[in-house]
Design an enzyme around this catalytic site. Structure first.
Site, PDB file in Angstrom:
ATOM      1  CB  CYS A  75      45.800 -13.044  14.116  1.00 10.08           C
ATOM      2  SG  CYS A  75      44.337 -14.320  14.062  1.00 10.08           S
TER       3      CYS A  75
ATOM      4  CD  GLU B  83      38.712 -14.676  18.630  1.00  9.71           C
ATOM      5  OE1 GLU B  83      39.903 -14.108  19.055  1.00  9.71           O
ATOM      6  OE2 GLU B  83      38.250 -15.397  19.669  1.00  9.71           O
TER       7      GLU B  83
ATOM      8  CB  SER C 147      42.551  -4.009  13.935  1.00 11.37           C
ATOM      9  OG  SER C 147      41.757  -3.019  13.862  1.00 11.37           O
ATOM     10  CB  THR C 148      44.285  -3.693  18.950  1.00 17.12           C
ATOM     11  OG1 THR C 148      43.641  -5.371  19.654  1.00 17.12           O
ATOM     12  CG2 THR C 148      43.537  -3.200  20.296  1.00 17.12           C
ATOM     13  CB  ALA C 149      42.915   0.480  15.953  1.00 17.30           C
TER      14      ALA C 149
HETATM   15  P1  NAD Z   1      40.200  -4.016  10.466  1.00 14.24           P
HETATM   16  O1  NAD Z   1      39.518  -4.019  11.987  1.00 14.24           O
HETATM   17  O2  NAD Z   1      40.925  -2.982  10.017  1.00 14.24           O
HETATM   18  O3  NAD Z   1      38.712  -4.585   9.846  1.00 14.24           O
HETATM   19  C1  NAD Z   1      38.253  -5.207  10.317  1.00 14.24           C
HETATM   20  C2  NAD Z   1      36.539  -5.813   9.991  1.00 14.24           C
HETATM   21  O4  NAD Z   1      35.850  -4.641  10.752  1.00 14.24           O
HETATM   22  C3  NAD Z   1      36.438  -5.265   8.408  1.00 14.24           C
HETATM   23  O5  NAD Z   1      35.368  -6.083   7.768  1.00 14.24           O
HETATM   24  C4  NAD Z   1      36.259  -3.732   8.103  1.00 14.24           C
HETATM   25  O6  NAD Z   1      34.831  -3.588   6.547  1.00 14.24           O
HETATM   26  C5  NAD Z   1      35.428  -4.084   9.942  1.00 14.24           C
HETATM   27  N1  NAD Z   1      35.437  -2.534  10.302  1.00 14.24           N
HETATM   28  C6  NAD Z   1      36.017  -0.684   9.869  1.00 14.24           C
HETATM   29  N2  NAD Z   1      35.772   0.415  10.729  1.00 14.24           N
HETATM   30  C7  NAD Z   1      34.788  -0.594  11.609  1.00 14.24           C
HETATM   31  C8  NAD Z   1      33.934  -0.100  13.144  1.00 14.24           C
HETATM   32  N3  NAD Z   1      34.108   0.907  13.027  1.00 14.24           N
HETATM   33  N4  NAD Z   1      33.012  -0.850  13.495  1.00 14.24           N
HETATM   34  C9  NAD Z   1      32.353  -2.544  13.303  1.00 14.24           C
HETATM   35  N5  NAD Z   1      33.217  -2.737  11.953  1.00 14.24           N
HETATM   36  C10 NAD Z   1      34.436  -1.753  11.011  1.00 14.24           C
HETATM   37  O7  NAD Z   1      41.631  -5.391  10.344  1.00 14.24           O
HETATM   38  P2  NAD Z   1      42.166  -5.925   9.067  1.00 14.24           P
HETATM   39  O8  NAD Z   1      43.237  -4.808   8.512  1.00 14.24           O
HETATM   40  O9  NAD Z   1      40.853  -5.946   8.481  1.00 14.24           O
HETATM   41  O10 NAD Z   1      42.257  -6.843   9.649  1.00 14.24           O
HETATM   42  C11 NAD Z   1      43.449  -7.796  10.085  1.00 14.24           C
HETATM   43  C12 NAD Z   1      43.602  -7.305  11.778  1.00 14.24           C
HETATM   44  O11 NAD Z   1      43.001  -8.383  12.375  1.00 14.24           O
HETATM   45  C13 NAD Z   1      44.958  -7.676  12.668  1.00 14.24           C
HETATM   46  O12 NAD Z   1      45.588  -6.686  13.626  1.00 14.24           O
HETATM   47  C14 NAD Z   1      44.751  -9.372  12.349  1.00 14.24           C
HETATM   48  O13 NAD Z   1      45.777  -9.670  14.022  1.00 14.24           O
HETATM   49  C15 NAD Z   1      42.911  -9.156  12.963  1.00 14.24           C
HETATM   50  N6  NAD Z   1      42.807 -10.335  13.516  1.00 14.24           N
HETATM   51  C16 NAD Z   1      42.513 -11.396  14.215  1.00 14.24           C
HETATM   52  C17 NAD Z   1      42.589 -12.285  14.505  1.00 14.24           C
HETATM   53  C18 NAD Z   1      41.672 -13.303  15.700  1.00 14.24           C
HETATM   54  O14 NAD Z   1      41.184 -13.806  15.575  1.00 14.24           O
HETATM   55  N7  NAD Z   1      42.447 -12.890  16.669  1.00 14.24           N
HETATM   56  C19 NAD Z   1      42.060 -13.027  12.988  1.00 14.24           C
HETATM   57  C20 NAD Z   1      42.344 -12.182  12.200  1.00 14.24           C
HETATM   58  C21 NAD Z   1      42.837 -11.191  11.575  1.00 14.24           C
END
Ligand code: NAD
Length: 469
Positions: free
Chosen positions: A276, A242, A221-223
C-alpha cells in the site's frame, strides 16, 4: 488430493461448507486447499465471539498478556512452516516471508505488553471522575493479500489485548497463513476469542454488516473500503479503514542519485510493488531526471525475478491472476504513452511474473501515474518547479504515505510538511515501528493502526463519575 486447512470456530478446527483451491502464484497451480465458510458458519462465529467476549473483557491486562505471549510462542515454534506457507500462497521471496513472520511474532509480543490504564480526570475530597477505555466486542479483521500475516497482527494484537474478540477474514487468494494462525490459537486461546473464516470473496460484506459485530477493522482497496463504510451504518458500528495509496517519491535537487536510486528501487519493488505504501510514482528535478531513470533502469535489469522458494530471488510473482492482468494492461499503456527504460513485458515462465519496469516521459494524466498500479511498474516524471511537483503529488485523491529524497534532511522535513498524507519518510522507507501510528489522509483511509491511537481505536471512552461524600 491436496491438504486442506480448516476454520477455527468456537474453539474447534472445523471443515468449511466447501473447500477452495489455493494457487501458488509462482506456478499458477493449486498446491493446497482452504476450508470455505458459508453464512451459517459466519453467524456461528459471531455468536461464539459474543459468548466469549464478556469473560475475555473481564480478564486483566496481565491475564490477557499471558495468553498472547503463549500465542506468540506457538507461532514462533512453527516459524519456518509459516514462512514457507506464506511464500507458497503469496509469492514473496522466502527471506521476505521470514521477515513478515518475524514481525508477526514481534507484533504479538509488542501489543501483548501494552496496557491502557484508567485516566483520572479529577480527584478531590468530594469527587473522582475517571475515564476508562472499554473494549467494543466482536471485531471483524478483514485483510488483503499482500501481507496476510502482519496486516492481521496489527489488528489482532491491539484488539485482543484491549479485551475484544476477533474474527479474521483473509483475502480469498491468501487464506492459508491466517488458517494456520487459527490452528495455533486453537490450543492456546479460549473458545471464540480468535476465529478464522475463509471465503470466496463473498463474506466480507455480510461480516461487515452483521449486527453482532461491533467494529470492522478493514485493510484493502478504497473501493471496497467505501462498501465497508456503508455497511457499518445500520448498526452504527465502529470501523478503521486502511485503504489504497498512490505514494510519490519526491527527489530534491540536492540528492545524490547513486545513493538514493537503490533505496527508491526497493521502495517501489519490494513485495513485487504490492505494498500500500510502495513508491508508486517518482518526481525528479529535470537536472537529475536522466541519471535517475538510467540508474533505476540498471537496477531493474539486474534484479533477480523468480519463484520465492528459489534461493536468490529478489522479486517474486504477482500474487493473483486478476492483479497480473491489470498490470499487463498498465505495461501496454506504458509502451504506448511513455518510454520504457527497463522491463515492459510479462515474463513467459509459468505463474504470474512480470519484468520489473521503469517508465519515463508519461503525461501527467496517464493512468499509470494517476491510479494505484500495485505492482513492479514505476513511472518517473520530471519537474522544473518544486511547488508544481508538490501540487501534482497532492492532487491525488489518495494520501497514504510518501518519501522525500534529499542531501539535506532538514530541508526534506520542510517539504514533508507540505505533502498531504498520513506518513512521509525522509531518506528511508517502510519504517513502521509498532509504537508509531499509521494511516491514511483523504481517500486512503479513516483511523489509525499501531501506536496508542491504534490501540484506542478498539476501545471506547467510559466515564465513571463518583461523588465521595
Ligand atoms: P480488496 O479491497 O479487494 O480486498 C480486501 C479484503 O476485503 C479481502 O479480504 C476481500 O475478500 C474483502 N472484501 C471484498 N468485498 C468486501 C465487502 N463488500 N465488504 C468487506 N470486505 C470485502 O483489496 P485487495 O485487492 O485484496 O488488496 C489490495 C488493496 O489493499 C490495495 O488498494 C492496497 O493499497 C490496499 N492496502 C492498504 C493497506 C493499508 O494499510 N492502507 C495495506 C495493504 C493493502
Amino acid at each position: 488430493m491436496e491438504k486442506t486447512l480448516r476454520l477455527l470456530i468456537d474453539g474447534q478446527l472445523v471443515d468449511g461448507a466447501g473447500t477452495m483451491p489455493v494457487i501458488n502464484p509462482a506456478t499458477g497451480a493449486a498446491f493446497m486447499r482452504a476450508a470455505r465458510a458459508d453464512t451459517a458458519q459466519l453467524d456461528a462465529a459471531v455468536a461464539a465471539g459474543r459468548r466469549a467476549f464478556p469473560a475475555w473483557a473481564r480478564h486483566s491486562y496481565a491475564e490477557r498478556r499471558a495468553y498472547l505471549e503463549r500465542f506468540a510462542d506457538g507461532v514462533e515454534a512453527r516459524f519456518e512452516e509459516f514462512a514457507r506457507l506464506l511464500t507458497m500462497e503469496q509469492g514473496k521471496p522466502l527471506d521476505q516471508a521470514r521477515f513478515e513472520v518475524g514481525g508477526t511474532v514481534a507484533g504479538l509480543r509488542y501489543f501483548a505488553a501494552q496496557d491502557i490504564a484508567p485516566h483520572v480526570i479529577r480527584d478531590t475530597p468530594e469527587e473522582r471522575i475517571t475515564e476508562h477505555r472499554s473494549p467494543l466486542g466482536v471485531v471483524a479483521a478483514i485483510t488483503p493479500w499482500n501481507f496476510p500475516l502482519i496486516l492481521l497482527v496489527v489488528k489482532l494484537g491491539p484488539a485482543l489485548i484491549t479485551g475484544n474478540v476477533v474474527i479474521a477474514k483473509p483475502a480469498p487468494s491468501t487464506p492459508l497463513t491466517t488458517l494456520l494462525l487459527g490452528e495455533v490459537a486453537a490450543d492456546i486461546l479460549p473458545a471464540g476469542v480468535f476465529q478464522t473464516l475463509a471465503d470466496a470473496n463473498d463474506l466480507g460484506g455480510p461480516l461487515s454488516a452483521h449486527a453482532g459485530v461491533a467494529h470492522v477493522s478493514f485493510t484493502g482497496s478504497t473501493a471496497t473500503g467505501k462498501k465497508v463504510l456503508s455497511s457499518t451504518i445500520d448498526t452504527l458500528k465502529r470501523f478503521t479503514l486502511e485503504l489504497g495509496g498512490n505514494d510519490a517519491a519526491l527527489v530534491l535537487d540536492d540528492a545524490d542519485v547513486a545513493k538514493i536510486a537503490p533505496m527508491i528501487f526497493n521502495a517501489a519493488m519490494v513485495n513485487a510493488g504490492q505494498v500500500c505504501l510502495a513508491a508508486k510514482r517518482v518526481y525528479a528535478p529535470r537536472v537529475l531526471y536522466d541519471d535517475l531513470c538510467k540508474a533505476l533502469g540498471d537496477l531493474a535489469r539486474r534484479a533477480v525475478v523468480g519463484d520465492g522458494m528459489e534461493q536468490g530471488s529478489q522479486i517474486g510473482p504477482i500474487q493473483n491472476a486478476a492483479q497480473y492482468a491489470k498490470l499487463v494492461d498498465y505495461l501496454a499503456q506504458a509502451r504506448e504513452e511513455g518510454t520504457v527504460v527497463a522491463g515492459g513485458e510479462p515474463l513467459e515462465r509459468g505463474g504470474y511474473f512480470i519484468a520489473p519496469t521503469i517508465v519515463r516521459d508519461l503525461p501527467h494524466d496517464a493512468r499509470l501515474v494517476q491510479e494505484e498500479q500495485f505492482g513492479p511498474v514505476l513511472p518517473l516524471l520530471p519537474y522544473d518547479d518544486l511547488d508544481a511537483a508538490i501540487a501534482a503529488i497532492n492532487a491525488s485523491e489518495y494520501g497514504l504515505g510518501g518519501t522525500i529524497w534529499t542531501g539535506d534532511p532538514d530541508r526534506g522535513e520542510q517539504v514533508a510538511a507540505l505533502i498531504n498524507s498520513g506518513t512521509v519518510w525522509i531518506n528511508r522507507h517502510l519504517d513502521l515501528p509498532f509504537d508509531v501510528p499509521f494511516g491514511g489522509a483523504k481517500q486512503s483511509g479513516i483511523g489509525r493502526q499501531q501506536g496508542l491511537e491504534g490501540l484506542l481505536e478498539f476501545t471506547q471512552a467510559k466515564i465513571i463519575n463518583m461523588a465521595k461524600a
